[in-house]
Write an enzyme that holds these catalytic residues in place. Structure first.
Site, PDB file in Angstrom:
ATOM      1  CG  ASP A 230      -0.328  -1.544  -2.903  1.00  0.00           C
ATOM      2  OD1 ASP A 230      -0.857  -1.570  -4.037  1.00  0.00           O
ATOM      3  OD2 ASP A 230      -0.026  -0.482  -2.316  1.00  0.00           O
TER       4      ASP A 230
ATOM      5  N   GLY B 199      -0.910   5.720   2.941  1.00  0.00           N
ATOM      6  CA  GLY B 199       0.150   6.670   3.251  1.00  0.00           C
ATOM      7  C   GLY B 199       1.051   6.854   2.054  1.00  0.00           C
TER       8      GLY B 199
ATOM      9  CE  LYS C  39       0.177  -1.022   0.843  1.00  0.00           C
ATOM     10  NZ  LYS C  39      -0.576   0.242   0.704  1.00  0.00           N
TER      11      LYS C  39
ATOM     12  CE  LYS D 148       3.673  -0.534  -1.531  1.00  0.00           C
ATOM     13  NZ  LYS D 148       2.627   0.259  -2.210  1.00  0.00           N
TER      14      LYS D 148
HETATM   15  O1  OSB Z   1       0.620   2.379  -2.924  1.00  0.00           O
HETATM   16  O2  OSB Z   1       0.075   2.656  -0.904  1.00  0.00           O
HETATM   17  C1  OSB Z   1       0.886   2.816  -1.816  1.00  0.00           C
HETATM   18  C2  OSB Z   1       4.088   4.374  -0.434  1.00  0.00           C
HETATM   19  C3  OSB Z   1       4.359   5.296  -1.413  1.00  0.00           C
HETATM   20  C4  OSB Z   1       3.554   5.368  -2.516  1.00  0.00           C
HETATM   21  C5  OSB Z   1       2.442   4.526  -2.644  1.00  0.00           C
HETATM   22  C6  OSB Z   1       2.147   3.616  -1.639  1.00  0.00           C
HETATM   23  C7  OSB Z   1       2.999   3.514  -0.537  1.00  0.00           C
HETATM   24  C8  OSB Z   1       2.834   2.524   0.524  1.00  0.00           C
HETATM   25  C9  OSB Z   1       3.377   2.832   1.878  1.00  0.00           C
HETATM   26  O3  OSB Z   1       2.312   1.462   0.362  1.00  0.00           O
HETATM   27  C10 OSB Z   1       2.471   3.731   2.627  1.00  0.00           C
HETATM   28  C11 OSB Z   1       3.103   4.279   3.884  1.00  0.00           C
HETATM   29  O4  OSB Z   1       3.568   3.500   4.710  1.00  0.00           O
HETATM   30  O5  OSB Z   1       3.124   5.517   4.058  1.00  0.00           O
HETATM   31 MG    MG Z   2      -1.251   1.460  -2.752  1.00  0.00          MG
END
Ligand code: OSB
Ligand code: MG
Length: 377
Positions: free
Chosen positions: A195, A297, A168, A170
């Protein structure tokens, strides 16, 4: 059945304030995190302790909640409700908290600790109490925004080589199509998704349509965090499945989003929705409508990771989520041993009672920045 003899009469709640350094900064469309600050919440009674962790941050960038609001709401509002009478089953916690609006991260931490307590008391793994049966969970990894496309591609190759089952990435305006296309070119057969954490609006529809050229599994939360209407418009305009994260706070949100076709996938985070019972309800609604889900997460330590794994044993968690191994974020986890990625690209669901892990005493000491005990008044 009169369960009152088996009820939980809470004796004590503990809040351990923790700061875990991240191995590398984690950057999203809304900001950059260098460390994780949270509370390990313990519920204690009859010589049994249940644990969970909070997922709020210091600033309200992902949702309205912050570490300070979570602390206030737990100490001043939720704890007194939990002490107010015996808790017959974990589902009672959500009902007891219902008069209070929002504040789902605060509610979730206590609710999940209570689930852990009940499963430990029964001597069974949490997933059994939740009704899930899988033991081995295929997982993906979430990759933050990188300084350069070359950095991103190198990181993506590295995580794929480690065995993660999907990547995934960002994105934010200006760091989207080009870096995604570079990863797609470098890893043509890898399941990839993006994302956006609410960084776009429908004004950018032409750009969002370009995502359709990248063979993405889905695009997560492209539009506003409180929207489903525009997401439905977007989903009609693009082929890439839309996945909702921030916008789904309750089972009712899920029902409505599915009803108007605002998404084809849902990311479920127990911390975001108020706990395991609500997370399971969202899972069930999605399953009934043929909408696949996966577990997101919030950079959790092993405590939160364990709870997420138990939740992911439910049958409709058919897509790899973000529950990566402990070493993806932390040099040292709060639990010992940490979660490791198997050679199948999975994490094993802990088999012991409850979540199957607990904070390691020495490690908690090392990363603890505060400790509080809450008692019945
Ligand atoms: O948008 O999923 C999200 C981490 C912190 C806040 C929001 C998000 C995330 C992640 C990482 O995408 C999720 C993880 O690896 O715990
Ligand atoms: Mg997210």
């Amino acid at each position: 059945m009169d369960g009152s003899a088996d009820a939980l009469t809470l004796e004590r709640i503990t809040l351990d304030q923790v700061m875990l350094p991240l191995k590398a900064p984690f950057e999203t469309s809304y900001g950059r995190e260098l460390e994780r600050r949270f509370y390990v919440v313990g519920v204690h009674a009859d010589g049994i302790s249940g644990y969970a962790e909070t997922v709020a941050t210091d600033e309200p960038l992902y949702s309205e909640e912050t570490n300070q609001t979570v602390h206030h709401v737990i100490v001043d509002l939720l704890a007194p409700r939990l002490f107010a009478g015996p808790i017959v089953q974990p589902e009672d916690v959500g009902r007891r908290f219902r008069p209070f609006r929002g504040n789902r991260m605060a509610k979730a931490a206590l609710e999940m600790a209570v689930w852990d307590w009940f499963a430990r008391r029964a001597g069974i793994p949490l997933h059994q109490l939740l009704g899930g049966s899988r033991t081995d969970i295929p997982v993906g990894v979430s990759i933050g925004i990188q300084p350069t496309t070359a950095d991103l591609v190198a990181l993506a190759r590295d995580f794929w080589a480690q065995g993660y089952r999907r990547l995934k990435i960002k994105i934010r305006p200006g760091m989207d199509i080009v870096p995604l296309a570079a990863v797609r070119e470098a890893l043509p057969d890898t399941p990839i998704m993006a994302d956006a954490n609410s960084a776009y609006t429908l004004d950018q529809l032409p750009l969002l349509k370009e995502l359709d050229q990248l063979d993405l599994m889905m695009v997560e939360q492209p539009l506003a965090e409180d929207d489903i209407i525009d997401h439905a418009t977007l989903q009609r305009a693009i082929q890439t499945p839309v996945c909702l994260d921030e916008s789904i706070r309750t089972r009712e949100d899920a029902r409505k989003a599915i009803e108007i076709a605002a998404c084809r996938v849902i990311n479920i985070k127990p911390g975001r929705v108020g706990g395991f019972a609500e997370a399971r309800a969202i899972h069930d609604i999605a399953a009934a409508h043929g909408i696949p889900v996966w577990c997101g997460g919030m950079l959790e330590s092993g405590i939160g990771r364990a709870g997420n794994l138990h939740l992911t044993t439910l049958a409709n968690f058919v897509l790899p989520g973000d529950t990566s191994a402990s070493d993806r974020y932390f040099a040292e986890d709060l639990i010992d041993p940490p979660f490791r990625l198997t050679d199948r690209g999975t994490l094993m669901v802990p088999t012991g009672p409850g979540i199957g892990v607990a904070p390691d005493g020495a490690r908690l000491q090392r990363y603890r920045t505060g400790h509080e005990e809450i008692q019945p008044r």
